[in-house]
Scaffold this active site. Structure first.
Site: not given
Length: 174
Positions: A8, A67, A139
């Protein structure tokens, strides 16, 4: 067996999550956050690169899921996020790892079952799916969700390959 690294990306905090997929079973390996020191952007990008490189060295994943950048109202933030994402991708590519990209909606859909899920729902489902005894930081949970999304996508592709690309409907091949 496949060790999957989920990322991420962020220009302030980059989350990472490592899982091991053995057949349909998925087990937690590691997760955490690379906290980026304030400073000039090039130095922060180097910290993202170095952090992901260290995770790869430690766990030797066979594949990476990351992502995609979503467009926010702040173009400057989106550009910085894109650059942090690029630094993470280069770290993976320097280890010759295949990188797959997923939208936030795809990740949430794969983990929660709804593409509009919030961060708390993602954290809860990641904790539940991986049977963790405590909830990971947001996160890190997002990165684990990316890894889980990749594992589910990979499993689906393996299933499609085993049926010759035909879908199974009500127990029969179509």
């Amino acid at each position: 067996m496949a060790i999957i690294l989920g990322i991420d990306p962020g220009s302030r905090i980059t989350g990472y999550g490592v899982i091991n997929q053995v057949g349909q079973a998925i087990e937690y390996v590691d997760s955490g956050c690379i906290r980026i020191d304030p400073g000039e952007l090039p130095e922060r990008l180097k910290q993202v690169y170095d952090g992901i490189d260290q995770v790869i060295e430690a766990w030797s994943p066979q594949m990476v899921g990351i992502e995609q950048v979503f467009m926010s109202r702040n173009a400057d933030s989106a550009l910085k996020l894109g650059q942090a994402r690029g630094a993470a991708i280069v770290a993976a590519m320097n280890h010759s790892l295949p990188v797959s990209e997923y939208s936030a909606r795809q990740v949430k859909q794969a983990v929660v079952g709804k593409g509009s899920a919030d961060k708390q729902q993602v954290q809860h489902m990641v904790t539940s799916i991986l049977r963790l005894n405590k909830t990971p930081q947001a996160d890190a949970a997002d990165a684990l969700a990316v890894a889980l999304c990749h594992a589910h996508t990979r499993q689906g592709l393996i299933g499609m390959a085993s049926t010759g690309g035909r879908r199974i409907a009500r127990g029969r091949l179509r």
